[in-house]
Design a protein around this motif. Structure first.
Motif, short mmCIF file in Angstrom:
data_model
loop_
_atom_site.label_atom_id
_atom_site.label_comp_id
_atom_site.label_asym_id
_atom_site.label_seq_id
_atom_site.Cartn_x
_atom_site.Cartn_y
_atom_site.Cartn_z
N TRP A 170 0.83 -1.21 0.00
CA TRP A 170 0.00 0.00 0.00
C TRP A 170 0.86 1.26 0.00
N GLY A 171 0.55 2.17 -0.93
CA GLY A 171 1.14 3.50 -0.90
C GLY A 171 2.51 3.64 -1.52
N PHE A 172 3.03 2.61 -2.18
CA PHE A 172 4.37 2.76 -2.77
C PHE A 172 4.56 1.84 -3.96
N ILE A 173 5.62 2.10 -4.71
CA ILE A 173 6.09 1.17 -5.74
C ILE A 173 7.53 0.80 -5.40
N ILE A 174 7.98 -0.31 -5.93
CA ILE A 174 9.33 -0.77 -5.61
C ILE A 174 10.39 -0.14 -6.50
N ALA A 175 9.98 0.80 -7.36
CA ALA A 175 10.94 1.43 -8.28
C ALA A 175 10.86 2.95 -8.20
N SER A 176 10.68 3.48 -7.01
CA SER A 176 10.60 4.94 -6.87
C SER A 176 11.96 5.57 -7.16
N GLN A 177 11.93 6.73 -7.83
CA GLN A 177 13.19 7.43 -8.08
C GLN A 177 13.61 8.25 -6.86
N ASP A 178 12.73 8.38 -5.86
CA ASP A 178 13.03 9.14 -4.65
C ASP A 178 13.75 8.22 -3.65
N PRO A 179 14.99 8.54 -3.27
CA PRO A 179 15.74 7.66 -2.37
C PRO A 179 15.11 7.52 -0.99
N ASP A 180 14.42 8.57 -0.52
CA ASP A 180 13.77 8.47 0.79
C ASP A 180 12.62 7.47 0.75
#
Length: 272
Positions: free
Chosen positions: A70-80
């Motif tokens: 929930w609430g995310f993807i495993i390939a976010s470009q945001d390091p945080d």
């Protein structure tokens, strides 16, 4: 698969209490879905784990969990954000180690937008793979250490091969492929993707897990098997060609219909 497979199911612990007799009557695989929420993983999940071990005393099938998503993807470009995702996955792997789970479902980062835009900007394909590696680096090592496989489930994936290539890029026994039949049927009906059995053929022996749900090609219905328009004979004919023995997990909204879904597959001579 050389003999008639045995269908398992995805359940919460409350569902296991209701369907325990059905679950234990045969060596049915189980995917626990009680360790998905951030509140659970951030809190004291030990009592839930203890309850799981008590309820599953005598269980002969393979045990897995659905990982957090929930609430995310495993390939976010945001390091945080990648750091938070990594934390959630590591928390879930701690649960797996505690209860003896050997598989965890995670969600594909690819979307229908991806399909049309990965080649629109130079390097986009490589970026998604690199961001995923950065996110999963610690989790893959932990999974290897505890003998667990993370399986990447299609969500919006229009290309049935791209997620397989992502799994292969890790060159690790801890990363493999999952298929959700309803998600594939949605992609087929709504975005023009291939039919569900093509996803099975594309995954080949990288396939270690499949969510069995019926749908109409318009939405993520999670209907009982036989209530939608998936061509189950084609799906199971494709599965019969595999040697990877994927876990066949009935994942439907109305858990009271889990035995009926298994009975439907049995009536077609496809699974027990």
């Amino acid at each position: 698969m050389t003999s008639l497979p045995i269908a398992g199911a995805a359940m919460t612990l409350a569902d296991v209490e209701i369907h325990r007799d059905w679950l234990l009557a045969k060596p049915r695989d189980l995917e626990l879905q009680s360790f998905v929420e951030a509140d659970v993983l951030n809190g004291d999940w030990a009592p839930l784990a203890a309850q799981a071990k008590k309820l599953l005393d005598g269980h002969q099938g393979r045990l897995g969990i659905h990982g957090p998503f929930w609430g995310f993807i495993i390939a976010s470009q945001d390091p945080d954000i990648r750091a938070v995702v990594s934390k959630r996955l590591m928390q879930a792997l701690d649960v797996c180690a505690n209860i003896g789970a050997t598989q965890m479902v995670i969600h594909s980062p690819y979307t229908s937008w991806s399909y049309n835009n990965l080649d629109n900007n130079k390097g986009e394909r490589e970026k998604i793979i690199e961001y995923t590696h950065q996110t999963l680096k610690e989790a893959v090592k932990r999974a290897e250490d505890i003998g667990l496989t993370m399986v990447i489930e299609n969500i919006e994936d229009k290309d049935p091969h791209i997620r397989v290539d992502l799994a292969d890029s890790f060159n690790s026994p801890a990363v493999a492929v999952s298929i959700d039949t309803g998600h594939a049927q949605y992609a087929h009906g709504y975005t023009g993707a291939p039919p569900v059995d093509y996803y099975v053929h594309a995954a080949g022996n990288r396939l270690r897990h499949i969510h069995l749900q019926d749908a109409d090609g318009y939405a993520d219905r999670h209907w009982s098997l036989g209530e939608g328009n998936i061509h189950w004979r084609a799906v199971f004919a494709a599965l019969a060609k595999l040697d990877s023995n994927p876990r066949l997990i009935i994942e439907i909204k109305d858990k009271s219909k889990i035995p009926a879904s298994a009975a439907y597959l049995a009536s077609l001579g496809l699974a027990e």
